[in-house]
Design a protein around this motif. Structure first.
Motif, mmCIF file in Angstrom:
data_model
loop_
_atom_site.group_PDB
_atom_site.id
_atom_site.type_symbol
_atom_site.label_atom_id
_atom_site.label_comp_id
_atom_site.label_asym_id
_atom_site.label_seq_id
_atom_site.Cartn_x
_atom_site.Cartn_y
_atom_site.Cartn_z
ATOM 1 N N ARG A 4 0.843 -1.196 0.000
ATOM 2 C CA ARG A 4 0.000 0.000 0.000
ATOM 3 C C ARG A 4 0.882 1.251 0.000
ATOM 4 O O ARG A 4 1.711 1.442 0.896
ATOM 5 N N GLU A 36 -1.364 -1.048 -4.035
ATOM 6 C CA GLU A 36 -2.616 -0.316 -3.825
ATOM 7 C C GLU A 36 -2.278 1.141 -3.509
ATOM 8 O O GLU A 36 -1.410 1.429 -2.679
ATOM 9 N N LEU A 38 -3.633 4.793 -2.133
ATOM 10 C CA LEU A 38 -4.671 5.434 -1.343
ATOM 11 C C LEU A 38 -4.262 6.881 -1.078
ATOM 12 O O LEU A 38 -3.173 7.137 -0.539
ATOM 13 N N ARG A 52 -12.204 17.133 -1.958
ATOM 14 C CA ARG A 52 -11.962 16.447 -3.229
ATOM 15 C C ARG A 52 -11.177 17.311 -4.202
ATOM 16 O O ARG A 52 -10.419 16.789 -5.030
ATOM 17 N N ASP A 70 -10.119 13.085 -6.560
ATOM 18 C CA ASP A 70 -10.796 11.792 -6.681
ATOM 19 C C ASP A 70 -10.599 11.222 -8.078
ATOM 20 O O ASP A 70 -10.238 10.048 -8.247
ATOM 21 N N THR A 73 -6.963 10.157 -8.651
ATOM 22 C CA THR A 73 -6.610 8.926 -7.940
ATOM 23 C C THR A 73 -7.227 7.711 -8.612
ATOM 24 O O THR A 73 -6.570 6.669 -8.776
ATOM 25 N N ARG A 74 -8.503 7.815 -9.020
ATOM 26 C CA ARG A 74 -9.139 6.691 -9.701
ATOM 27 C C ARG A 74 -8.469 6.398 -11.037
ATOM 28 O O ARG A 74 -8.356 5.232 -11.439
ATOM 29 N N GLY A 128 -6.362 3.977 -7.966
ATOM 30 C CA GLY A 128 -6.388 4.024 -6.513
ATOM 31 C C GLY A 128 -7.717 4.474 -5.951
ATOM 32 O O GLY A 128 -8.717 4.591 -6.660
ATOM 33 N N SER A 129 -7.714 4.734 -4.649
ATOM 34 C CA SER A 129 -8.916 5.157 -3.925
ATOM 35 C C SER A 129 -8.633 6.466 -3.213
ATOM 36 O O SER A 129 -7.536 6.692 -2.692
ATOM 37 N N PHE A 130 -9.666 7.311 -3.174
ATOM 38 C CA PHE A 130 -9.551 8.615 -2.531
ATOM 39 C C PHE A 130 -10.415 8.646 -1.276
ATOM 40 O O PHE A 130 -11.562 8.199 -1.289
ATOM 41 N N VAL A 131 -9.863 9.188 -0.194
ATOM 42 C CA VAL A 131 -10.594 9.356 1.060
ATOM 43 C C VAL A 131 -10.594 10.833 1.409
ATOM 44 O O VAL A 131 -9.527 11.440 1.577
#
Length: 377
Positions: A9, A35, A37, A43, A69, A72-73, A77-80
């Motif tokens: 990660r 991965e 993140l 955003r 967002d 990252t996508r 990946g994933s955005f928080v």
């Protein structure tokens, strides 16, 4: 670590200029079995070089924003949308909303905090320009003042560095006389660290735009309707903008990370934490070992991006050699002034012209276009 899984990660903290380049690098060439993140508050993140143009009305919010967002996508990946509260380099975890998230490699690019935030009333009554939501709110509040003010409303910009000068001039251009704009600076001249000719051009631009400048004046407190200066003078202020320079982000003080004497993340020439933990950093939140002279300016974060992306890839793949980041001793500075002109400063040269503004617009838009790739829907 990730419970023995072969998947690693990469955790990116913050959506700064260097991290958007890391995402672009991964989108173009994914890192196998990794991965991604990204954790950041909001955003959308603004390209700081274009915020004064947004305030002046030359750009819309979409012109100056990175969609974190979507970026990252696109990188798989994933955005928080949240704030990282703490980073523990030894344990390889970050804390988000009270929860621990493990990582194999972490990178921090969260910018700086506004200096002087501990001055009485600043947090409650003044507007800094970060995060992006503050810039959007500032323009809305300023427009409301301009509509209702009838030249009675006063906006005070505190800070006479490059950011303060650009923002004061941008707001004066937007006001068109509806709001009186003042600039307060605790130094003796505007643009400290710039050549004398550049300081004189900036002062002349403020006079031409109708910006009242007060130098050698320290702010002691900020109230909803005034700014109190040293000596007890109360300067009326319907809207106070706080642009006094950089300070270390509060998160670093609560984290298990090496810090410089000033409190910034201390990194080596590979932009890695000097204690050897798998934490890297870029932008205004870091200080490079033996390079404390590097100013907190966006151009350095932009140039750190490719080096950071390469070194994170080398670590995660356990293959290749890290690159060294060597900051340049000087850089081209372009500050929007007024009358569609900009102040250009480079290697001792200082001039103001319309073609300098055209050059600034070209450089800024080229940078933004680099990160407008399709999202991974």
């Amino acid at each position: 670590m990730n419970g023995g899984s072969a998947v690693k990660r990469l955790l990116l903290v913050g959506g700064g200029h260097a991290h958007v380049e890391v995402l672009r690098s991964i989108q173009r060439r994914p890192i196998p079995r990794t991965e991604v993140l990204l954790v950041s508050t909001g955003r959308f993140a603004a390209y700081t070089g274009m915020v004064p143009g947004y305030l002046a009305g030359r750009y819309t919010s979409s012109n100056i924003c990175f969609d974190l967002d979507a970026l990252t996508r696109a990188a798989g990946g994933s955005f928080v949308d949240d704030a990282v509260e703490q980073v523990d380099g030894a344990a390889r975890t970050v804390r988000v909303n009270g929860q621990q998230i493990a990582f194999d490699a972490c990178s921090i690019d969260i910018g700086s905090a506004p200096a002087g935030s501990d001055v009485a009333g600043v947090r409650e009554n003044a507007v800094p320009l970060r995060p992006l939501a503050n810039a959007l709110a500032l323009r809305q509040r300023f427009d409301a003042l301009a509509m209702a003010g009838r030249n009675e409303a006063l906006c005070v910009v505190v800070g006479g560095g490059a950011g303060g000068v650009e923002v004061a001039l941008a707001l004066a251009a937007r006001s068109d006389g509806g709001v009186r704009v003042s600039l307060v600076h605790d130094g003796e001249e505007l643009l400290p660290g710039y050549p004398g000719r550049a300081r004189r051009i900036a002062a002349a631009a403020c006079r031409r735009a109708g910006v009242t400048v007060g130098t050698g004046t320290r702010v002691e407190s900020v109230a909803p309707d005034h700014v109190r200066l040293a000596g007890g003078i109360a300067l009326p202020s319907t809207l106070t903008v706080w642009l006094t320079g950089a300070a270390p982000p509060a998160m670093l003080a609560t984290s298990n990370l090496p810090r410089s004497q000033q409190g910034y993340l201390a990194v080596d020439d590979a932009l890695r934490a000097i204690d050897g933990s798998p934490v890297w950093g870029a932008g205004d939140c870091i200080t490079q070992r033996d390079r404390e002279w590097v100013p907190k300016a966006g151009v350095y974060a932009v140039r750190q991006g490719p080096v950071l992306a390469h070194n994170l890839r080398v670590f995660l793949q356990a293959h290749g050699r890290s690159r060294t980041y060597r900051p340049q001793s000087g850089f081209l500075s372009l500050l929007s002034t007024s009358d569609d002109r900009a102040l250009l400063v480079y290697r001792g040269i200082a001039l103001e012209s319309q073609w300098a503004q055209a050059l600034k617009r070209f450089i800024d838009q080229r940078f933004m276009n680099r990160y407008r790739f399709p999202s991974a829907d």
